[in-house]
Design a protein around this motif. Structure first.
Motif, mmCIF file in Angstrom:
data_model
loop_
_atom_site.group_PDB
_atom_site.id
_atom_site.type_symbol
_atom_site.label_atom_id
_atom_site.label_comp_id
_atom_site.label_asym_id
_atom_site.label_seq_id
_atom_site.Cartn_x
_atom_site.Cartn_y
_atom_site.Cartn_z
ATOM 1 N N GLU A 62 0.728 -1.845 0.107
ATOM 2 C CA GLU A 62 -0.105 0.358 -0.009
ATOM 3 C C GLU A 62 0.424 1.146 0.059
ATOM 4 O OE1 GLU A 62 -3.431 0.906 -0.416
ATOM 5 O OE2 GLU A 62 -3.370 -1.869 -0.037
ATOM 6 N N PRO A 63 1.014 2.313 -0.647
ATOM 7 C CA PRO A 63 1.613 3.330 -0.875
ATOM 8 C C PRO A 63 1.208 4.325 0.110
ATOM 9 C CG PRO A 63 0.722 3.018 -3.348
ATOM 10 C CD PRO A 63 0.072 1.793 -1.932
ATOM 11 N N ASN A 116 8.140 6.589 -4.183
ATOM 12 C CA ASN A 116 6.826 5.220 -4.715
ATOM 13 C C ASN A 116 5.445 5.359 -4.572
ATOM 14 O OD1 ASN A 116 8.548 3.292 -5.335
ATOM 15 N ND2 ASN A 116 8.920 2.495 -3.509
ATOM 16 N N TYR A 117 5.084 6.415 -3.849
ATOM 17 C CA TYR A 117 3.423 6.699 -3.354
ATOM 18 C C TYR A 117 2.862 7.321 -5.169
ATOM 19 C CZ TYR A 117 -0.768 9.290 -2.805
ATOM 20 O OH TYR A 117 -1.819 9.428 -2.071
ATOM 21 N N PHE A 118 3.912 8.503 -5.701
ATOM 22 C CA PHE A 118 3.741 8.629 -7.075
ATOM 23 C C PHE A 118 3.543 8.142 -8.248
ATOM 24 C CE2 PHE A 118 5.462 10.970 -11.033
ATOM 25 C CZ PHE A 118 3.921 11.529 -11.131
ATOM 26 N N ILE A 119 4.616 7.301 -8.704
ATOM 27 C CA ILE A 119 4.954 6.183 -9.135
ATOM 28 C C ILE A 119 3.420 5.774 -9.716
ATOM 29 C CG2 ILE A 119 6.068 4.301 -10.158
ATOM 30 C CD1 ILE A 119 8.188 5.779 -9.411
ATOM 31 N N ASN A 120 3.019 5.198 -7.999
ATOM 32 C CA ASN A 120 1.966 3.682 -8.410
ATOM 33 C C ASN A 120 0.355 4.381 -7.622
ATOM 34 O OD1 ASN A 120 3.148 0.712 -7.146
ATOM 35 N ND2 ASN A 120 4.231 2.386 -6.350
ATOM 36 N N SER A 121 0.613 5.986 -7.594
ATOM 37 C CA SER A 121 -0.668 6.317 -8.053
ATOM 38 C C SER A 121 -2.371 6.360 -9.100
ATOM 39 C CB SER A 121 -0.027 8.118 -7.965
ATOM 40 O OG SER A 121 0.028 8.625 -6.719
ATOM 41 N N PRO A 177 2.945 16.840 -5.878
ATOM 42 C CA PRO A 177 2.954 15.523 -5.858
ATOM 43 C C PRO A 177 4.132 14.464 -6.648
ATOM 44 C CG PRO A 177 0.506 15.228 -6.525
ATOM 45 C CD PRO A 177 1.221 16.543 -6.189
ATOM 46 N N GLU A 178 4.457 15.840 -8.381
ATOM 47 C CA GLU A 178 5.485 15.475 -8.898
ATOM 48 C C GLU A 178 7.165 16.418 -8.605
ATOM 49 O OE1 GLU A 178 4.417 17.237 -12.295
ATOM 50 O OE2 GLU A 178 2.553 15.918 -13.150
ATOM 51 N N ARG A 229 5.015 4.220 -14.177
ATOM 52 C CA ARG A 229 4.496 5.365 -14.449
ATOM 53 C C ARG A 229 5.663 5.949 -15.652
ATOM 54 N NH1 ARG A 229 1.233 9.754 -10.416
ATOM 55 N NH2 ARG A 229 0.463 11.021 -12.659
ATOM 56 N N CYS A 230 4.423 7.037 -16.454
ATOM 57 C CA CYS A 230 4.972 7.284 -17.830
ATOM 58 C C CYS A 230 4.968 9.182 -16.733
ATOM 59 C CB CYS A 230 4.197 7.114 -18.575
ATOM 60 S SG CYS A 230 4.891 8.522 -19.683
#
Length: 404
Positions: A43-44, A244-249, A111-112, A316-317
Motif C-alpha cells: 500500500e503506497p 513510490n507513492y507517486f509512481i503507484n498513484s 506530488p511530482e 509510471r510515465c
C-alpha cells in the motif's frame, strides 16, 4: 588564484564510476535492509512536507558519508573542523535547504516534486583535500617542491569535476586524499587548524589543494539502494516512499520499453523463468536509440526489453516533465519485480551486449495480470521508431479497473 584541481577520467574510469544496476533474486527483498526500514506492505504511503524536506537534508549528509563507495558503509565522525567532507557546510545550509525545498520546489505539496528533482540535473557534491602537499600563496609552487598531482589532475579550474573513482581506498590518487569526514592534519607547509579559523581573505600562508567530487542525485540514490547500505537508507526512506507513492498513484497504460544498463556479475542470474528484482528506480524508454546510447560505458552491458501489461501498478510515465521528453520515459518503483522470458545477445559497436526480455509483474507477486493485458510481439532493436512493433493504449483511463 583558485586552488581547485580538475580530474580527467579515461573511459575505463568512467565505466567504473558509473557502476552497475544489479539484479537480485526475488527473495532478496524480504531480508534486505531496505525492506526492514521501508516496511513495505503493498500500500503506497504519502509523505508530509516536513518529513520529506528533512529526509532530503539527511540524505545529502548520508551521501557524503557513503559517497560513491561500493563496498563499505562508513561510520560518520563529527569532528568540528572537517574541511573536505562538507560536514560543517551541511549543518549551516540545512535550514536554507529546508526552506527552499518546501517553498521553491514544492516538496511535500506537489506530488511530482520529488520525481522532478530525481530526473533533473541535481548533483551531490563533496569537497576533498589533498594531504601530501599544499600550495604556496603564489598559486604555483608546491610544498614540498617535488610534489606532483596524480595523473589526470591539473590546477587552475573553477568548476567542479567529476568523481575520481568507485572507492575511497583504491589507487594512488585516492591514497593522497583525506577520507570523507577525516580531519585534515599534517599537511606539509600548512597548519590546517589555523587556516580554517582565519578569514580566507586575510590568510597569507600556504593553502590546501581542493578536489571536488560530484555525483548525480539519481545515481547516488540508486547506488545506496543497490548497496543496501542501512546507515544511508535511513535518511532516504521518506524520499523513496514519496517517489513510490507517486509512481503507484495511477495504473500504467502498458506497452514495450527499453533500458540500457550494466548488470555486472548479476547477469548470470538472468535465465528464462527466473523472477528478479532491480534494487533501484529503473528508468526505461520507448525509443531504442536512447537505450542504446546508455550502453557505451557499462559493466556487463544489457538491453532490457520490458513488456508492461495494461493497468499495471508499479510504473509510471513521466515524459511530460522529464528533462528529455522525447525519450517517453517510464520509471519503475524501487525493487520492481520481473519475470525473465528469454535471453539472447547482439553486437553493438564491436561489443557483445545481452538482450533480456522481461515481463513486468506485481512487486509482491500478488496481482496476476492476464496474458491478454501484455503487448504482443517482440521489440526490434533497430534504431528509429519504425523498427519497434508493440501495442500501446491511448490513455491511463483505458486501464482495467478504472471503469465506472
Amino acid at each position: 588564484r583558485d586552488m581547485v584541481v580538475w580530474w580527467s577520467p579515461n573511459q575505463a574510469e568512467l565505466a567504473s564510476r558509473n557502476g552497475e544496476s544489479p539484479f537480485v533474486p526475488k527473495e532478496f527483498l524480504e531480508d534486505s535492509n531496505f525492506q526492514h526500514l521501508y516496511k513495505g506492505t503493498g500500500e503506497p504511503r504519502q509523505v508530509g512536507a516536513e518529513e520529506l524536506a528533512a529526509s532530503f537534508t539527511s540524505a545529502v549528509s548520508a551521501f557524503v558519508q557513503h559517497y560513491w563507495t561500493c563496498r563499505d558503509d562508513f561510520d560518520v565522525t563529527t569532528h568540528p573542523v572537517i574541511e573536505g567532507s562538507g560536514h560543517v557546510a551541511l549543518e549551516e545550509m540545512s535550514p536554507q535547504w529546508h526552506e527552499d525545498l518546501v517553498t521553491h520546489y514544492n516538496i511535500g505539496s506537489d506530488p511530482e516534486a520529488t520525481i522532478k528533482l530525481y530526473t533533473s540535473a541535481t548533483m551531490v557534491v563533496v569537497r576533498r583535500v589533498f594531504k601530501t602537499f599544499s600550495l604556496d600563496h603564489d598559486g604555483v609552487t608546491f610544498c614540498p617542491p617535488d610534489a606532483e598531482l596524480p595523473q589526470g589532475f591539473h590546477l587552475g579550474q573553477t568548476a567542479r569535476p567529476m568523481s575520481m573513482g568507485p572507492t575511497d581506498e583504491a589507487g594512488k590518487a585516492t591514497r593522497e586524499l583525506f577520507r570523507l569526514f577525516q580531519c585534515p592534519t599534517g599537511i606539509p607547509g600548512l597548519d590546517y587548524g589555523e587556516f580554517i579559523k582565519t578569514d580566507f581573505a586575510e590568510w597569507n600562508g600556504n593553502k590546501p589543494v581542493h578536489f571536488f567530487e560530484r555525483k548525480p542525485f539519481y545515481r547516488a540514490l540508486n547506488c545506496a539502494m543497490s548497496q543496501d547500505a542501512p546507515n544511508v537508507l535511513k535518511g532516504l526512506m521518506s524520499i523513496i516512499m514519496d517517489m513510490n507513492y507517486f509512481i503507484n498513484s495511477l495504473p500504467h497504460n502498458g506497452g514495450l520499453f527499453y533500458s540500457g544498463i550494466g548488470l555486472g556479475d548479476s547477469l548470470k542470474l538472468a535465465v528464462p523463468g527466473a523472477k528478479l528484482r532491480m534494487p533501484r528506480f529503473l528508468s526505461t524508454t520507448t525509443q531504442v536509440r536512447f537505450a542504446k546510447s546508455r550502453l557505451t560505458d557499462k559493466v556487463g552491458p544489457a538491453m532490457l526489453v520490458v513488456r508492461v501489461p495494461k493497468g499495471f501498478w508499479g510504473a509510471r510515465c513521466i515524459a511530460h516533465f522529464s528533462s528529455c521528453p522525447e525519450e517517453e520515459e517510464t520509471i519503475f518503483c524501487a525493487y520492481a519485480l520481473f519475470l525473465v522470458e528469454q535471453v539472447s545477445t547482439f553486437e553493438l559497436k564491436g561489443k557483445t551486449v545481452s538482450r533480456i526480455d522481461l515481463r513486468a509483474i506485481d512487486k509482491y507477486d500478488g496481482i496476476d495480470y492476464p496474458d491478454s493485458a501484455y503487448p504482443g510481439g517482440l521489440g526490434s532493436l533497430a534504431d528509429g521508431d519504425g523498427g519497434v512493433t508493440f501495442t500501446r493504449w491511448s490513455s491511463e483511463t483505458d486501464a482495467p479497473g478504472t471503469e465506472e
